[in-house]
Design a protein around this motif. Structure first.
Motif, PDB file in Angstrom:
ATOM      1  N   ILE A  57       0.979  -1.215  -0.149  1.00 49.79           N
ATOM      2  CA  ILE A  57       0.055  -0.036  -0.041  1.00 49.79           C
ATOM      3  C   ILE A  57       0.956   1.296   0.061  1.00 49.79           C
ATOM      4  O   ILE A  57       0.554   2.136  -0.696  1.00 49.79           O
ATOM      5  N   TYR A  58       1.944   1.310   0.746  1.00 49.78           N
ATOM      6  CA  TYR A  58       2.701   2.446   0.927  1.00 49.78           C
ATOM      7  C   TYR A  58       3.461   2.621  -0.389  1.00 49.78           C
ATOM      8  O   TYR A  58       3.634   3.699  -1.061  1.00 49.78           O
ATOM      9  N   GLY A  59       4.028   1.625  -1.159  1.00 43.39           N
ATOM     10  CA  GLY A  59       4.744   1.589  -2.403  1.00 43.39           C
ATOM     11  C   GLY A  59       3.658   2.148  -3.584  1.00 43.39           C
ATOM     12  O   GLY A  59       4.236   2.887  -4.152  1.00 43.39           O
ATOM     13  N   ARG A  60       2.394   1.872  -3.468  1.00 42.53           N
ATOM     14  CA  ARG A  60       1.479   2.095  -4.494  1.00 42.53           C
ATOM     15  C   ARG A  60       1.172   3.780  -4.167  1.00 42.53           C
ATOM     16  O   ARG A  60       1.232   4.645  -5.052  1.00 42.53           O
ATOM     17  N   LEU A  61       1.119   4.264  -2.870  1.00 43.74           N
ATOM     18  CA  LEU A  61       0.817   5.619  -2.456  1.00 43.74           C
ATOM     19  C   LEU A  61       1.978   6.479  -2.674  1.00 43.74           C
ATOM     20  O   LEU A  61       1.841   7.788  -3.182  1.00 43.74           O
ATOM     21  N   ALA A  62       3.198   5.964  -2.810  1.00 44.74           N
ATOM     22  CA  ALA A  62       4.379   6.850  -2.718  1.00 44.74           C
ATOM     23  C   ALA A  62       5.014   6.785  -4.347  1.00 44.74           C
ATOM     24  O   ALA A  62       5.769   7.571  -4.717  1.00 44.74           O
ATOM     25  N   ALA A  63       4.373   5.946  -5.109  1.00 42.69           N
ATOM     26  CA  ALA A  63       4.739   5.961  -6.569  1.00 42.69           C
ATOM     27  C   ALA A  63       4.757   7.105  -7.391  1.00 42.69           C
ATOM     28  O   ALA A  63       3.839   7.997  -7.035  1.00 42.69           O
ATOM     29  N   LYS A  64       5.562   7.254  -8.131  1.00 43.16           N
ATOM     30  CA  LYS A  64       5.557   8.582  -8.867  1.00 43.16           C
ATOM     31  C   LYS A  64       4.777   8.507 -10.266  1.00 43.16           C
ATOM     32  O   LYS A  64       4.594   9.431 -11.042  1.00 43.16           O
ATOM     33  N   SER A  65       4.644   7.124 -10.689  1.00 44.40           N
ATOM     34  CA  SER A  65       3.965   7.034 -11.997  1.00 44.40           C
ATOM     35  C   SER A  65       2.639   6.132 -11.975  1.00 44.40           C
ATOM     36  O   SER A  65       2.445   5.554 -10.785  1.00 44.40           O
TER      37      SER A  65
END
Length: 68
Positions: A57-65
């Motif tokens: 979840i964090y990875g998706r929210l912090a993603a730049k694209s």
């Protein structure tokens, strides 16, 4: 056995971790009974699954694209 899963969802991996912990504990004078082995394995699997979900979840929210 065609399905794949992340390493942290493997009972074999966590069983090995618990065996290592039990062996290390035995060296220092602590004894884990078989029921404790199973309970610890189940707790580690649950915890690893929860950590994996939070990281995803964090990875998706912090993603730049965006997802394409």
């Amino acid at each position: 056995m065609d399905e794949t899963k992340p390493w942290y969802q493997s009972r074999t991996i966590w069983g090995g971790v618990v065996a290592l912990i039990a062996a290390s504990a035995g060296y220092f004078g602590y004894d884990l009974d078989p029921g404790a082995h199973e309970a610890l394995t189940n707790a580690l699997i649950s915890g690893a699954g929860a950590v994996g979900a939070v990281v995803a979840i964090y990875g998706r929210l912090a993603a730049k694209s965006t997802i394409g």
